[in-house]
Design a protein around this motif. Sequence first.
Motif, short mmCIF file in Angstrom:
data_model
loop_
_atom_site.label_atom_id
_atom_site.label_comp_id
_atom_site.label_asym_id
_atom_site.label_seq_id
_atom_site.Cartn_x
_atom_site.Cartn_y
_atom_site.Cartn_z
N ARG A 21 0.88 -1.18 0.00
CA ARG A 21 0.00 0.00 0.00
C ARG A 21 0.91 1.22 0.00
NH1 ARG A 21 -4.38 0.32 4.49
NH2 ARG A 21 -2.60 -0.65 5.46
N HIS A 22 0.67 2.11 -0.96
CA HIS A 22 1.51 3.30 -1.12
C HIS A 22 0.65 4.53 -1.29
CE1 HIS A 22 5.60 1.59 -1.79
NE2 HIS A 22 4.89 0.51 -1.98
N HIS A 23 1.25 5.68 -0.99
CA HIS A 23 0.61 6.95 -1.32
C HIS A 23 0.40 6.97 -2.83
CE1 HIS A 23 0.93 8.79 2.60
NE2 HIS A 23 2.20 8.45 2.65
N ALA A 24 -0.67 7.57 -3.27
CA ALA A 24 -0.98 7.65 -4.71
C ALA A 24 -0.17 8.79 -5.32
CB ALA A 24 -2.48 7.86 -4.92
N ARG A 25 1.09 8.51 -5.56
CA ARG A 25 2.01 9.48 -6.16
C ARG A 25 2.82 8.76 -7.23
NH1 ARG A 25 4.05 11.30 -0.42
NH2 ARG A 25 2.29 12.58 0.20
N VAL A 50 8.71 -10.85 -14.97
CA VAL A 50 9.01 -9.68 -14.13
C VAL A 50 8.79 -8.40 -14.93
CG1 VAL A 50 10.75 -8.50 -12.73
CG2 VAL A 50 10.65 -11.01 -12.74
N VAL A 51 9.27 -8.37 -16.17
CA VAL A 51 9.09 -7.20 -17.03
C VAL A 51 7.60 -6.94 -17.27
CG1 VAL A 51 9.48 -6.26 -19.34
CG2 VAL A 51 11.35 -7.39 -18.13
N ASP A 52 6.86 -8.01 -17.61
CA ASP A 52 5.42 -7.86 -17.85
C ASP A 52 4.70 -7.37 -16.59
OD1 ASP A 52 5.92 -8.76 -20.40
OD2 ASP A 52 4.93 -10.71 -20.13
N LEU A 53 5.07 -7.92 -15.42
CA LEU A 53 4.46 -7.48 -14.16
C LEU A 53 4.73 -6.01 -13.89
CD1 LEU A 53 5.19 -10.42 -11.69
CD2 LEU A 53 2.94 -9.46 -12.23
N GLN A 54 5.98 -5.61 -14.04
CA GLN A 54 6.33 -4.23 -13.76
C GLN A 54 5.61 -3.27 -14.70
OE1 GLN A 54 10.62 -4.69 -13.85
NE2 GLN A 54 10.71 -4.45 -11.63
N LEU A 55 5.50 -3.62 -15.97
CA LEU A 55 4.80 -2.75 -16.92
C LEU A 55 3.31 -2.68 -16.61
CD1 LEU A 55 6.45 -3.72 -20.33
CD2 LEU A 55 6.48 -1.48 -19.23
N ALA A 56 2.68 -3.84 -16.45
CA ALA A 56 1.23 -3.87 -16.25
C ALA A 56 0.84 -3.24 -14.90
CB ALA A 56 0.71 -5.31 -16.34
N VAL A 57 1.55 -3.60 -13.85
CA VAL A 57 1.25 -3.02 -12.54
C VAL A 57 1.53 -1.52 -12.57
CG1 VAL A 57 1.92 -2.96 -10.10
CG2 VAL A 57 1.57 -5.16 -11.23
N GLY A 58 2.62 -1.12 -13.20
CA GLY A 58 2.94 0.30 -13.30
C GLY A 58 1.83 1.09 -13.98
N GLU A 59 1.27 0.53 -15.05
CA GLU A 59 0.17 1.20 -15.75
C GLU A 59 -1.07 1.29 -14.86
OE1 GLU A 59 -0.05 2.86 -18.59
OE2 GLU A 59 2.08 2.54 -18.94
N ALA A 60 -1.39 0.21 -14.17
CA ALA A 60 -2.58 0.21 -13.31
C ALA A 60 -2.41 1.21 -12.16
CB ALA A 60 -2.85 -1.20 -12.77
N VAL A 61 -1.24 1.25 -11.56
CA VAL A 61 -0.98 2.20 -10.48
C VAL A 61 -1.02 3.63 -11.01
CG1 VAL A 61 0.77 3.04 -8.85
CG2 VAL A 61 0.30 0.59 -9.02
N ALA A 62 -0.39 3.87 -12.16
CA ALA A 62 -0.40 5.21 -12.74
C ALA A 62 -1.83 5.67 -13.04
CB ALA A 62 0.45 5.24 -14.01
N ASN A 63 -2.67 4.76 -13.51
CA ASN A 63 -4.08 5.11 -13.74
C ASN A 63 -4.75 5.51 -12.44
OD1 ASN A 63 -4.08 4.73 -16.48
ND2 ASN A 63 -5.00 2.71 -16.41
N GLY A 64 -4.50 4.77 -11.38
CA GLY A 64 -5.08 5.11 -10.08
C GLY A 64 -4.62 6.47 -9.59
N VAL A 65 -3.34 6.74 -9.74
CA VAL A 65 -2.80 8.02 -9.30
C VAL A 65 -3.43 9.16 -10.09
CG1 VAL A 65 -0.71 9.45 -9.25
CG2 VAL A 65 -0.61 7.07 -8.48
#
Length: 159
Positions: A21-25, A50-65
Amino acid sequence: MDDGAITYLGGQRSDRRLRLRHHARATELSVIRRRISAWAGGNRLPAHTVVDLQLAVGEAVANGVEHAYGADASRPDADAGATVEVELELDGSPSRPVVAVTVTDHGRWRPVPVDPGHRGRGLALIRELSRRMQVSMSGQGTRVCFEIPLDRLQHSATG
């Protein structure tokens, strides 16, 4: 907290589950990627996963932020209650292993602009890298769930 992380909810190096759980930044993305990499290494996941996870999770988190909390969430003085949660879990059958991913924000859905310009391809990227992607919106936030196959052949065969 100065480092931005609110809590590290679990996920020792050999655990099958990682919960963050992280601040939405946007600045938290690098921390999240490092934690995914460490967890994946502890579970001996293939490098392409690992690359696929980092890309997909990064996109989902960025959308949330960006979309759940708006541009103000990325400011250093933003509301500390604006958070994003990430959960990864090794799942599936031994012959079809996957990493099940859930990314949750607690903001409110903002419609995609009529003309997003060069932007707006995050969900399409997640869909391409994963399978069984679902986006659920409610008054409590948005949840994006998907699976990243550990075997690329499995992904191309099932899409």
